[in-house]
Design a protein around this motif. Structure first.
Motif, mmCIF file in Angstrom:
data_model
loop_
_atom_site.group_PDB
_atom_site.id
_atom_site.type_symbol
_atom_site.label_atom_id
_atom_site.label_comp_id
_atom_site.label_asym_id
_atom_site.label_seq_id
_atom_site.Cartn_x
_atom_site.Cartn_y
_atom_site.Cartn_z
ATOM 1 N N LEU A 1 120.953 -38.966 -20.529
ATOM 2 C CA LEU A 1 120.644 -39.015 -19.096
ATOM 3 C C LEU A 1 121.886 -38.734 -18.262
ATOM 4 C CD1 LEU A 1 118.775 -39.583 -16.713
ATOM 5 C CD2 LEU A 1 119.250 -42.034 -17.023
ATOM 6 N N GLY A 2 123.018 -39.315 -18.653
ATOM 7 C CA GLY A 2 124.251 -39.067 -17.915
ATOM 8 C C GLY A 2 124.654 -37.609 -17.910
ATOM 9 N N HIS A 3 124.492 -36.953 -19.049
ATOM 10 C CA HIS A 3 124.822 -35.532 -19.134
ATOM 11 C C HIS A 3 123.863 -34.690 -18.305
ATOM 12 C CE1 HIS A 3 127.042 -36.209 -23.210
ATOM 13 N NE2 HIS A 3 127.779 -36.548 -22.160
ATOM 14 N N LEU A 4 122.588 -35.046 -18.309
ATOM 15 C CA LEU A 4 121.616 -34.320 -17.491
ATOM 16 C C LEU A 4 121.952 -34.440 -16.006
ATOM 17 C CD1 LEU A 4 118.105 -34.983 -19.099
ATOM 18 C CD2 LEU A 4 119.456 -32.880 -19.139
ATOM 19 N N CYS A 5 122.347 -35.614 -15.577
ATOM 20 C CA CYS A 5 122.727 -35.805 -14.176
ATOM 21 C C CYS A 5 123.939 -34.954 -13.825
ATOM 22 C CB CYS A 5 123.018 -37.284 -13.905
ATOM 23 S SG CYS A 5 121.577 -38.367 -14.018
ATOM 24 N N ALA A 6 124.902 -34.883 -14.730
ATOM 25 C CA ALA A 6 126.087 -34.057 -14.496
ATOM 26 C C ALA A 6 125.719 -32.580 -14.407
ATOM 27 C CB ALA A 6 127.104 -34.280 -15.610
ATOM 28 N N ILE A 7 124.834 -32.120 -15.292
ATOM 29 C CA ILE A 7 124.403 -30.726 -15.264
ATOM 30 C C ILE A 7 123.689 -30.413 -13.956
ATOM 31 C CG2 ILE A 7 122.850 -29.050 -16.333
ATOM 32 C CD1 ILE A 7 123.439 -30.425 -19.029
ATOM 33 N N ALA A 8 122.829 -31.338 -13.509
ATOM 34 C CA ALA A 8 122.085 -31.128 -12.261
ATOM 35 C C ALA A 8 123.041 -30.954 -11.083
ATOM 36 C CB ALA A 8 121.137 -32.295 -12.010
ATOM 37 N N VAL A 9 124.065 -31.806 -10.999
ATOM 38 C CA VAL A 9 125.042 -31.678 -9.918
ATOM 39 C C VAL A 9 125.836 -30.392 -10.080
ATOM 40 C CG1 VAL A 9 127.086 -32.726 -8.856
ATOM 41 C CG2 VAL A 9 125.196 -34.179 -9.591
ATOM 42 N N GLY A 10 126.139 -30.002 -11.322
ATOM 43 C CA GLY A 10 126.828 -28.739 -11.559
ATOM 44 C C GLY A 10 126.011 -27.546 -11.096
ATOM 45 N N TYR A 11 124.696 -27.597 -11.322
ATOM 46 C CA TYR A 11 123.829 -26.529 -10.830
ATOM 47 C C TYR A 11 123.886 -26.440 -9.307
ATOM 48 C CZ TYR A 11 121.524 -25.938 -15.389
ATOM 49 O OH TYR A 11 121.231 -25.664 -16.716
ATOM 50 N N VAL A 12 123.772 -27.582 -8.650
ATOM 51 C CA VAL A 12 123.804 -27.608 -7.183
ATOM 52 C C VAL A 12 125.142 -27.087 -6.670
ATOM 53 C CG1 VAL A 12 123.697 -29.111 -5.156
ATOM 54 C CG2 VAL A 12 122.129 -29.488 -7.062
ATOM 55 N N PHE A 13 126.213 -27.484 -7.340
ATOM 56 C CA PHE A 13 127.542 -27.014 -6.956
ATOM 57 C C PHE A 13 127.667 -25.505 -7.154
ATOM 58 C CE2 PHE A 13 132.039 -26.145 -7.848
ATOM 59 C CZ PHE A 13 132.627 -26.683 -6.718
ATOM 60 N N GLY A 14 127.183 -25.016 -8.292
ATOM 61 C CA GLY A 14 127.257 -23.589 -8.575
ATOM 62 C C GLY A 14 126.447 -22.752 -7.604
ATOM 63 N N LEU A 15 125.362 -23.298 -7.090
ATOM 64 C CA LEU A 15 124.534 -22.593 -6.112
ATOM 65 C C LEU A 15 125.147 -22.595 -4.717
ATOM 66 C CD1 LEU A 15 121.019 -23.853 -7.247
ATOM 67 C CD2 LEU A 15 121.882 -21.513 -7.430
ATOM 68 N N GLY A 16 126.210 -23.378 -4.533
ATOM 69 C CA GLY A 16 126.922 -23.382 -3.259
ATOM 70 C C GLY A 16 126.450 -24.404 -2.258
ATOM 71 N N TYR A 17 125.586 -25.334 -2.680
ATOM 72 C CA TYR A 17 125.044 -26.306 -1.734
ATOM 73 C C TYR A 17 125.990 -27.473 -1.445
ATOM 74 C CZ TYR A 17 120.615 -23.877 -2.336
ATOM 75 O OH TYR A 17 119.639 -22.920 -2.359
ATOM 76 N N LEU A 18 127.105 -27.533 -2.145
ATOM 77 C CA LEU A 18 128.082 -28.600 -1.897
ATOM 78 C C LEU A 18 129.307 -28.082 -1.151
ATOM 79 C CD1 LEU A 18 127.982 -30.561 -5.285
ATOM 80 C CD2 LEU A 18 126.652 -30.940 -3.199
ATOM 81 N N LYS A 19 129.191 -26.918 -0.531
ATOM 82 C CA LYS A 19 130.324 -26.356 0.206
ATOM 83 C C LYS A 19 130.775 -27.256 1.347
ATOM 84 C CE LYS A 19 129.568 -21.424 -0.656
ATOM 85 N NZ LYS A 19 129.315 -20.106 -0.038
ATOM 86 N N VAL A 20 129.871 -28.087 1.810
ATOM 87 C CA VAL A 20 130.218 -28.976 2.917
ATOM 88 C C VAL A 20 131.345 -29.923 2.529
ATOM 89 C CG1 VAL A 20 128.483 -30.695 2.261
ATOM 90 C CG2 VAL A 20 129.238 -30.555 4.635
ATOM 91 N N PHE A 21 131.494 -30.179 1.226
ATOM 92 C CA PHE A 21 132.535 -31.092 0.757
ATOM 93 C C PHE A 21 133.864 -30.382 0.502
ATOM 94 C CE2 PHE A 21 128.555 -33.126 -0.705
ATOM 95 C CZ PHE A 21 128.676 -34.324 -0.025
ATOM 96 N N VAL A 22 133.877 -29.058 0.577
ATOM 97 C CA VAL A 22 135.109 -28.312 0.340
ATOM 98 C C VAL A 22 135.975 -28.342 1.595
ATOM 99 C CG1 VAL A 22 136.080 -26.073 -0.293
ATOM 100 C CG2 VAL A 22 133.919 -26.827 -1.302
ATOM 101 N N TYR B 1 136.262 -20.686 -2.785
ATOM 102 C CA TYR B 1 135.079 -21.317 -3.376
ATOM 103 C C TYR B 1 133.839 -20.452 -3.166
ATOM 104 C CZ TYR B 1 131.127 -24.480 -3.842
ATOM 105 O OH TYR B 1 129.939 -25.040 -4.194
ATOM 106 N N GLY B 2 133.037 -20.347 -4.197
ATOM 107 C CA GLY B 2 131.769 -19.639 -4.080
ATOM 108 C C GLY B 2 131.831 -18.172 -4.428
#
Length: 272
Positions: A189-210, A243-244
């Motif tokens: 479960l922990g690894h799945l959660c990390a992958i999910a956040v990695g997907y969101v990051f890779g798609l550029g949806y976390l740019k607000v934190f950059v 980034y991105g």
């Protein structure tokens, strides 16, 4: 007089390893140093570093929010520490080379630690009503693999497995499943959660934190970080741009895959 038998060659070149380690950027070095320091602290028997810093759902409150940041640095034993460090180093080194040292610090001390932790707590405690604790930097390994998989998917949408063409973005999921089967006491479960956040990051949806580039340049110039800190990667030194930025799409793509290295594991402390 008999000639002594020659020693078998080493499976790696020590000189190349030393050269590679000598080129590691600053934040990557600090992360590895922190992982080593926490492992050394765990050798003493007076105070349990694991119980203090692990991500334990029932122990999370306003006074223990530090656990959202400490759990990736803490491991269960020497081999857990070593394997996770080996898996993390090339991924984190590449990330820092691409995005710079200050951006790496801001992201990994912030959302790239707390978001996977928050998602894990949501599923583990609120939905599943369990209290399985996790530690280990493989949360960052799978997060970075998820982000890289999304980026690679832009230029290489598929990789071949026999007669089948499999979407590139699924590669971290396959690695997560295989690791959970082959290695005991890992947090699927922990690894799945990390992958999910990695997907969101890779798609550029976390740019607000950059952090904004202007702010980074002001900080670097004001403190002269490039001149004062060895191995520091400034906003103007990054290897692959801001980034991105995604790899250039190859119009003649044949769906070739990128090889994947061994992954570390997030050790679970409790039972399900």
């Amino acid at each position: 007089m008999a000639t002594p038998a020659a020693l078998p060659p080493l499976p790696f070149n020590p000189g190349r390893v030393r050269s590679y380690l000598a080129r590691l950027p600053l934040f990557t070095r600090l992360v590895l140093l922190a992982i080593l320091a926490f492992w050394l602290l765990e050798l003493q028997t007076i105070w349990s570093v694991v119980q203090w810093g692990a991500l334990i759902p029932d122990e999370i409150n306003l006074g223990t929010m530090y656990r959202l940041n400490t759990y990736p640095f803490i491991h269960m034993g020497f081999f857990h520490t070593l394997l996770n460090a080996i898996a993390l180093t090339p991924l984190l080194e590449r990330f820092e080379a691409e995005h710079g040292t200050l951006t790496s610090i801001a992201l990994f001390v912030g959302p790239l630690s707390t978001l996977p932790a928050g998602l894990y707590l949501l599923f583990e405690k609120v939905i599943l009503h369990r209290n399985t604790a996790v530690v280990g930097s493989s949360v960052w390994v799978f997060l970075l693999l998820g982000s890289e998989a999304i980026r690679t998917y832009k230029s290489h949408p598929h990789f071949s497995l026999g007669p089948y063409k499999i979407p590139t973005w699924t590669s971290p999921l396959f690695a997560c499943v295989v690791l959970s089967i082959l290695v005991s006491h890992v947090s699927f479960l922990g690894h799945l959660c990390a992958i999910a956040v990695g997907y969101v990051f890779g798609l550029g949806y976390l740019k607000v934190f950059v952090p904004p580039e202007k702010v980074l340049r002001w900080i670097e110039g004001k403190l002269n970080l490039l001149g004062r800190l060895p191995h520091y990667v400034s906003v103007d030194q990054k290897t692959y741009g801001r980034y991105g930025v995604l790899p250039t799409t190859n119009a003649n793509n044949n769906g070739n895959s990128t090889p994947m290295s061994y992954l570390g594991s997030s050790q679970r402390l409790g039972s399900e």
